[in-house]
Design an enzyme around this catalytic site. Structure first.
Site, mmCIF file in Angstrom:
data_model
loop_
_atom_site.group_PDB
_atom_site.id
_atom_site.type_symbol
_atom_site.label_atom_id
_atom_site.label_comp_id
_atom_site.label_asym_id
_atom_site.label_seq_id
_atom_site.Cartn_x
_atom_site.Cartn_y
_atom_site.Cartn_z
ATOM 1 N N LYS A 192 0.812 -1.219 0.000
ATOM 2 C CA LYS A 192 0.000 0.000 0.000
ATOM 3 C C LYS A 192 0.843 1.266 0.000
ATOM 4 C CE LYS A 192 -4.377 -1.560 1.923
ATOM 5 N NZ LYS A 192 -5.275 -1.562 3.081
ATOM 6 N N LYS A 241 -4.371 -8.659 -8.389
ATOM 7 C CA LYS A 241 -5.605 -8.939 -7.656
ATOM 8 C C LYS A 241 -6.701 -7.981 -8.107
ATOM 9 C CE LYS A 241 -6.219 -7.489 -3.443
ATOM 10 N NZ LYS A 241 -6.361 -7.188 -2.023
ATOM 11 N N LYS A 272 -10.438 -2.628 -5.480
ATOM 12 C CA LYS A 272 -11.203 -1.377 -5.534
ATOM 13 C C LYS A 272 -10.361 -0.233 -6.039
ATOM 14 C CE LYS A 272 -13.068 -2.510 -1.046
ATOM 15 N NZ LYS A 272 -13.257 -2.146 0.329
HETATM 16 P P1 ADP Z 1 -9.796 -4.372 -1.462
HETATM 17 O O1 ADP Z 1 -8.594 -5.279 -1.404
HETATM 18 O O2 ADP Z 1 -10.538 -4.428 -2.728
HETATM 19 O O3 ADP Z 1 -9.484 -2.980 -0.982
HETATM 20 P P2 ADP Z 1 -10.745 -5.081 1.181
HETATM 21 O O4 ADP Z 1 -9.317 -4.992 1.564
HETATM 22 O O5 ADP Z 1 -11.685 -4.160 1.869
HETATM 23 O O6 ADP Z 1 -10.826 -4.944 -0.391
HETATM 24 O O7 ADP Z 1 -11.242 -6.557 1.345
HETATM 25 C C1 ADP Z 1 -12.420 -6.997 1.992
HETATM 26 C C2 ADP Z 1 -12.500 -8.516 1.926
HETATM 27 O O8 ADP Z 1 -12.556 -8.945 0.573
HETATM 28 C C3 ADP Z 1 -11.317 -9.249 2.563
HETATM 29 O O9 ADP Z 1 -11.774 -10.429 3.194
HETATM 30 C C4 ADP Z 1 -10.462 -9.589 1.380
HETATM 31 O O10 ADP Z 1 -9.655 -10.721 1.613
HETATM 32 C C5 ADP Z 1 -11.498 -9.867 0.305
HETATM 33 N N1 ADP Z 1 -10.971 -9.589 -1.043
HETATM 34 C C6 ADP Z 1 -10.589 -8.376 -1.523
HETATM 35 N N2 ADP Z 1 -10.158 -8.485 -2.782
HETATM 36 C C7 ADP Z 1 -10.265 -9.799 -3.114
HETATM 37 C C8 ADP Z 1 -9.989 -10.539 -4.295
HETATM 38 N N3 ADP Z 1 -9.523 -9.963 -5.383
HETATM 39 N N4 ADP Z 1 -10.222 -11.878 -4.277
HETATM 40 C C9 ADP Z 1 -10.720 -12.471 -3.172
HETATM 41 N N5 ADP Z 1 -11.002 -11.832 -2.033
HETATM 42 C C10 ADP Z 1 -10.781 -10.508 -1.989
#
Ligand code: ADP
Ligand code: TRP
Length: 337
Positions: free
Chosen positions: A116, A200, A203
């Protein structure tokens, strides 16, 4: 049967996407049938990267939207409290105590912080650095035993276990905090970007074509799948052959997870077919599974007062669980006799 309790959460930053749904939310819904669950919107985590003058309304909006996504996906707030973390001050209180238990060396190893911040570590907030300690507090403040998350949260869960163990040792309370287990399940624990199989789905990706948002309409969902990157080969006969084809593997995993099938079953059915045919079925499946969630989210967002009521009722229930646990913690540390 031994004691079991589930806790998980997501950050109210931008709209949720298919990775959040398949990696986490879909499993949360299933767990409600088997265990006591609590689901929070982690607004305290959201301010680690973005907050300040004029941002409050956006945070309130995003918090309601994530709560709406939980409910639209099938979380029943009467059964499983849905609340925002900031309304349960015990999270912050325990986080401080645990930050005096966790060691700097442990936090230095966290790869998500490095990802990050990139090259600009010195400009990151201290909160972003201690973020995993707050996450451990979210879990331990309820003595939760199971934490359903996507693959990327595995390291944070290991840290939460180390912190729980050290607290128990340091305060001579052998089994006070259970060592929380990650629940990383289903065929899509790491959903990849639709534009790049090495990244990955996230968002924060600049390209909206890289992800499917839960609020996308049917045409957008279908279009993003049609345009998703693949290679020129047809689908293989064996799942093993997908290992060197990340974009193809990602789409097959998504298909299996959305349709509640195994990857084996999907590969067997489509073996030898071109991706164009596969994508057209995947688009239909994704539209059928996701657009009702988006529509329900929009309905729920039409009544913000009702969402606020759900969040405050959820916080009351959550506090009733956290407060007696915190009392014991305060006594163990010496803040209370
Ligand atoms: P992001 O990584 O999109 O900012 P978050 O960190 O808020 O999202 O993640 C919220 C939940 O969604 C966590 O349990 C995370 O492991 C899961 N998650 C986020 N992105 C993915 C992905 N690409 N594949 C599977 N699970 C994900
Ligand atoms: N760190 C998690 C993420 O980025 C979100 C989170 C915060 C969380 N607290 C939690 C997940 C407690 C599970 C349990 O996705």
């Amino acid at each position: 049967m031994s004691f079991e309790r589930v806790l998980s959460g997501m950050q109210p930053t931008n709209t949720l996407h298919l990775g959040n749904y398949l990696g986490a939310l879909k499993n949360w819904v299933a767990l409600q049938e088997r265990m006591e669950c609590l689901y929070c919107v982690v607004d305290l985590h959201a301010i680690t990267q973005d907050s300040g003058y004029g941002k409050a309304e956006a945070l309130r909006h995003a918090t309601r939207e994530v709560a709406a996504a939980y409910i639209a996906a099938g979380i029943d707030p009467d059964k499983s409290p849905v609340f925002n973390q900031a309304r349960v001050p015990e999270h912050s209180e325990l986080s401080w105590i645990l930050s005096c238990v966790a060691r700097l060396g442990w936090l230095d190893r966290m790869t998500q912080f490095k990802e990050k911040t990139g090259k600009h570590k010195e400009r990151a907030s201290v909160g972003l650095y201690t973020y995993p300690v707050l996450m451990a507090a979210d879990i331990l403040v309820y003595r939760a035993t199971h934490v359903p998350v996507g693959e990327d949260q595995k390291q944070h869960l290991e840290l939460a276990r180390d912190i729980a163990q050290k607290f128990n040792n340091d305060f001579g309370m052998s089994d006070f905090f259970p060592l929380p287990e990650p629940v990383i399940s289903g065929p899509a624990t790491r959903v990849m970007s639709l534009r790049d199989g090495a990244k990955k789905m996230s968002k924060t990706d600049e390209s909206d074509m890289s992800r499917i948002n839960l609020t996308d309409d049917a045409d957008t969902v279908a279009n993003k799948i049609r345009k998703a990157r693949t290679d020129p080969e047809p689908l293989p006969a064996e799942p093993k052959e997908l290992e060197s084809r990340p974009e193809a593997q990602n789409l097959v995993n998504i298909f299996a997870a959305l349709g509640d099938e195994t990857v084996d079953a999907v590969v067997t059915r489509f073996a030898g077919q071109q991706f164009s045919a596969f994508k057209s079925e995947l688009a239909d499946l994704a539209v059928a599974k996701l657009t009702p969630i988006g529509a329900q989210m929009r309905r729920l967002m039409g009544d913000p007062a009702e969402l606020d009521r759900i969040l405050s009722a959820g916080a009351l229930k959550a506090r009733a669980i956290a407060e007696p646990i915190m009392k014991e913690v305060r006594k163990a540390v010496g803040f209370l006799s």
